[in-house]
Design a protein around this motif. Sequence first.
Motif, PDB file in Angstrom:
ATOM      1  N   ARG B  19       0.830  -1.207   0.000  1.00 49.11           N
ATOM      2  CA  ARG B  19       0.000   0.000   0.000  1.00 49.11           C
ATOM      3  C   ARG B  19       0.869   1.263   0.000  1.00 49.11           C
ATOM      4  O   ARG B  19       0.614   2.213  -0.738  1.00 49.11           O
ATOM      5  N   ASP B  20       1.912   1.238   0.832  1.00 49.78           N
ATOM      6  CA  ASP B  20       2.813   2.401   0.918  1.00 49.78           C
ATOM      7  C   ASP B  20       3.371   2.776  -0.443  1.00 49.78           C
ATOM      8  O   ASP B  20       3.768   3.901  -0.687  1.00 49.78           O
ATOM      9  N   ARG B  21       3.444   1.789  -1.328  1.00 49.61           N
ATOM     10  CA  ARG B  21       4.009   2.051  -2.649  1.00 49.61           C
ATOM     11  C   ARG B  21       2.934   2.147  -3.731  1.00 49.61           C
ATOM     12  O   ARG B  21       3.246   2.163  -4.916  1.00 49.61           O
ATOM     13  N   GLY B  22       1.698   2.149  -3.285  1.00 49.03           N
ATOM     14  CA  GLY B  22       0.606   2.253  -4.251  1.00 49.03           C
ATOM     15  C   GLY B  22       0.420   1.009  -5.094  1.00 49.03           C
ATOM     16  O   GLY B  22      -0.126   1.064  -6.194  1.00 49.03           O
ATOM     17  N   LEU B  23       0.887  -0.137  -4.582  1.00 53.61           N
ATOM     18  CA  LEU B  23       0.738  -1.386  -5.333  1.00 53.61           C
ATOM     19  C   LEU B  23      -0.493  -2.144  -4.847  1.00 53.61           C
ATOM     20  O   LEU B  23      -0.765  -2.175  -3.646  1.00 53.61           O
ATOM     21  N   PRO B  24      -1.226  -2.760  -5.743  1.00 50.96           N
ATOM     22  CA  PRO B  24      -2.429  -3.502  -5.360  1.00 50.96           C
ATOM     23  C   PRO B  24      -2.133  -4.676  -4.439  1.00 50.96           C
ATOM     24  O   PRO B  24      -1.140  -5.382  -4.622  1.00 50.96           O
ATOM     25  N   VAL B  25      -2.984  -4.889  -3.457  1.00 47.14           N
ATOM     26  CA  VAL B  25      -2.894  -6.055  -2.581  1.00 47.14           C
ATOM     27  C   VAL B  25      -3.867  -7.093  -3.119  1.00 47.14           C
ATOM     28  O   VAL B  25      -5.062  -7.008  -2.887  1.00 47.14           O
ATOM     29  N   THR B  26      -3.315  -8.044  -3.847  1.00 48.77           N
ATOM     30  CA  THR B  26      -4.181  -9.030  -4.499  1.00 48.77           C
ATOM     31  C   THR B  26      -4.274 -10.314  -3.685  1.00 48.77           C
ATOM     32  O   THR B  26      -3.453 -10.558  -2.790  1.00 48.77           O
ATOM     33  N   HIS B  27      -5.264 -11.134  -4.012  1.00 48.64           N
ATOM     34  CA  HIS B  27      -5.414 -12.426  -3.336  1.00 48.64           C
ATOM     35  C   HIS B  27      -4.171 -13.279  -3.524  1.00 48.64           C
ATOM     36  O   HIS B  27      -3.696 -13.928  -2.597  1.00 48.64           O
ATOM     37  N   GLN B  28      -3.658 -13.255  -4.754  1.00 55.42           N
ATOM     38  CA  GLN B  28      -2.482 -14.072  -5.047  1.00 55.42           C
ATOM     39  C   GLN B  28      -1.312 -13.688  -4.151  1.00 55.42           C
ATOM     40  O   GLN B  28      -0.640 -14.539  -3.573  1.00 55.42           O
ATOM     41  N   ARG B  29      -1.082 -12.381  -4.020  1.00 56.33           N
ATOM     42  CA  ARG B  29       0.033 -11.928  -3.187  1.00 56.33           C
ATOM     43  C   ARG B  29      -0.170 -12.330  -1.742  1.00 56.33           C
ATOM     44  O   ARG B  29       0.777 -12.747  -1.069  1.00 56.33           O
ATOM     45  N   GLU B  30      -1.401 -12.245  -1.282  1.00 59.19           N
ATOM     46  CA  GLU B  30      -1.664 -12.640   0.108  1.00 59.19           C
ATOM     47  C   GLU B  30      -1.459 -14.142   0.292  1.00 59.19           C
ATOM     48  O   GLU B  30      -0.882 -14.571   1.289  1.00 59.19           O
ATOM     49  N   SER B  31      -1.913 -14.927  -0.665  1.00 59.55           N
ATOM     50  CA  SER B  31      -1.750 -16.384  -0.553  1.00 59.55           C
ATOM     51  C   SER B  31      -0.282 -16.777  -0.518  1.00 59.55           C
ATOM     52  O   SER B  31       0.143 -17.613   0.269  1.00 59.55           O
ATOM     53  N   ILE B  32       0.478 -16.151  -1.397  1.00 57.88           N
ATOM     54  CA  ILE B  32       1.901 -16.486  -1.461  1.00 57.88           C
ATOM     55  C   ILE B  32       2.592 -16.079  -0.157  1.00 57.88           C
ATOM     56  O   ILE B  32       3.371 -16.849   0.420  1.00 57.88           O
ATOM     57  N   ALA B  33       2.272 -14.894   0.343  1.00 61.42           N
ATOM     58  CA  ALA B  33       2.842 -14.439   1.615  1.00 61.42           C
ATOM     59  C   ALA B  33       2.467 -15.416   2.727  1.00 61.42           C
ATOM     60  O   ALA B  33       3.297 -15.774   3.569  1.00 61.42           O
ATOM     61  N   GLU B  34       1.214 -15.872   2.706  1.00 62.78           N
ATOM     62  CA  GLU B  34       0.744 -16.806   3.726  1.00 62.78           C
ATOM     63  C   GLU B  34       1.590 -18.072   3.726  1.00 62.78           C
ATOM     64  O   GLU B  34       2.015 -18.552   4.776  1.00 62.78           O
ATOM     65  N   VAL B  35       1.843 -18.608   2.540  1.00 63.73           N
ATOM     66  CA  VAL B  35       2.647 -19.829   2.441  1.00 63.73           C
ATOM     67  C   VAL B  35       4.055 -19.599   2.981  1.00 63.73           C
ATOM     68  O   VAL B  35       4.570 -20.383   3.771  1.00 63.73           O
ATOM     69  N   VAL B  36       4.662 -18.498   2.572  1.00 60.87           N
ATOM     70  CA  VAL B  36       6.048 -18.253   2.975  1.00 60.87           C
ATOM     71  C   VAL B  36       6.147 -18.004   4.479  1.00 60.87           C
ATOM     72  O   VAL B  36       7.028 -18.528   5.153  1.00 60.87           O
ATOM     73  N   PHE B  37       5.215 -17.232   5.028  1.00 63.14           N
ATOM     74  CA  PHE B  37       5.273 -16.923   6.459  1.00 63.14           C
ATOM     75  C   PHE B  37       4.850 -18.100   7.320  1.00 63.14           C
ATOM     76  O   PHE B  37       5.130 -18.128   8.513  1.00 63.14           O
ATOM     77  N   SER B  38       4.154 -19.076   6.722  1.00 64.29           N
ATOM     78  CA  SER B  38       3.688 -20.234   7.493  1.00 64.29           C
ATOM     79  C   SER B  38       4.772 -21.274   7.706  1.00 64.29           C
ATOM     80  O   SER B  38       4.578 -22.224   8.452  1.00 64.29           O
ATOM     81  N   SER B  39       5.886 -21.122   7.020  1.00 70.63           N
ATOM     82  CA  SER B  39       6.923 -22.147   7.108  1.00 70.63           C
ATOM     83  C   SER B  39       8.243 -21.568   7.587  1.00 70.63           C
ATOM     84  O   SER B  39       8.599 -20.450   7.230  1.00 70.63           O
TER      85      SER B  39
END
Lengths: 166, 166
Positions: B19-39
């Motif tokens: 958001r700070d950079r004006g970039l869209p927060v998409t479902h895909q980005r959230e899913s990928i972040a979720e996977v990486v942060f979950s492990s």
Amino acid sequence: MTDATPIRPFIRLFSRYLRDRGLPVTHQRESIAEVVFSSDAHLSVEDIERDLRGRNARIGKATIYRTLELLVQSRLVEEHDFGEGFKRYEHRLSQDPEHEHLICVECGKVLEFHSAELRHIEERMQEEHGFVPTRHRLEIYGLCRSCHEAGVVLPDRGLTCPIDTL
Amino acid sequence: MTDATPIRPFIRLFSRYLRDRGLPVTHQRESIAEVVFSSDAHLSVEDIERDLRGRNARIGKATIYRTLELLVQSRLVEEHDFGEGFKRYEHRLSQDPEHEHLICVECGKVLEFHSAELRHIEERMQEEHGFVPTRHRLEIYGLCRSCHEAGVVLPDRGLTCPIDTL
DNA sequence: CTCAGTGCAAACCGTTTGCAGAACG
DNA sequence: CGTTCTGCAAACGGTTTGCACTGAG
């Protein structure tokens, strides 16, 4: 390596390695070894290829890769990956056989240094984790003196303060 | 990361970065972040892809690469190259943010350790070479306890004695 | 003479890129 | 609604491999 350092013995060393294993000592292999042993730099395959052309040796890229594999196996040459997308090769003769690298992220220059502390770190790993070290890689990335003095500054694109928003 | 560690705040952190950079927060980005942060593991892109499929998220490989680039830029995730021919990714939250790696060359297991000595080495480089360090990489390769105890021995294919034949 | 090496070109494989259609803000 | 993203597939680039031919021992 200075011009005074004769590289012939190094090439003979490689020939011995090949003969000991019943592998042919070809002109191509000798030429490639000559190029690698003639330079103290960290050579890319492209560097080697260019150098060979300069010596009027027309050698295919595949042969260069195959010969480098042999040189690495013989332990006369070390393979490096500085994260550039390709490998670099450095011979291990007439220099500190164990050394680490300082890599300038601005100009790509590579400096070498020695660190006695590493041995202690490895011993500690064996004591604390039962891990038996066989080799290591320590690379410090940053700005070399000249780039730093030229005023180069690296951009910081990370989060301003990660912790305080948890 | 234990199951008790909530990863939601980490994902929010990444959203803030976007958001700070004006970039869209998409479902895909959230899913990928979720996977990486979950492990807590060092994940390959293939690992991430498989995990996403397991969560019924159909995300193209290109998007995974593009999102990992953003995660690395945000400094929430670190990129590693252990010389396997592909990269691995590890998040930097809820753990020692600065740590080094022990890599078992037999089973591929990765252990982490901390080394206070490295700071001193970096200081020394600045004093002795005028080199300004920004980041480093220390990896020790060898055999982990279980592989060593299982009797694994690494072959030595080098020259028997390089020096005495010069 | 025989077996391995060489050169060429094609294959490989992780990663990047171009583009039409979908989504965020 | 315009801008950025996504998915697909093609492109990329360093490295590896297959194969007919050459050369070392």
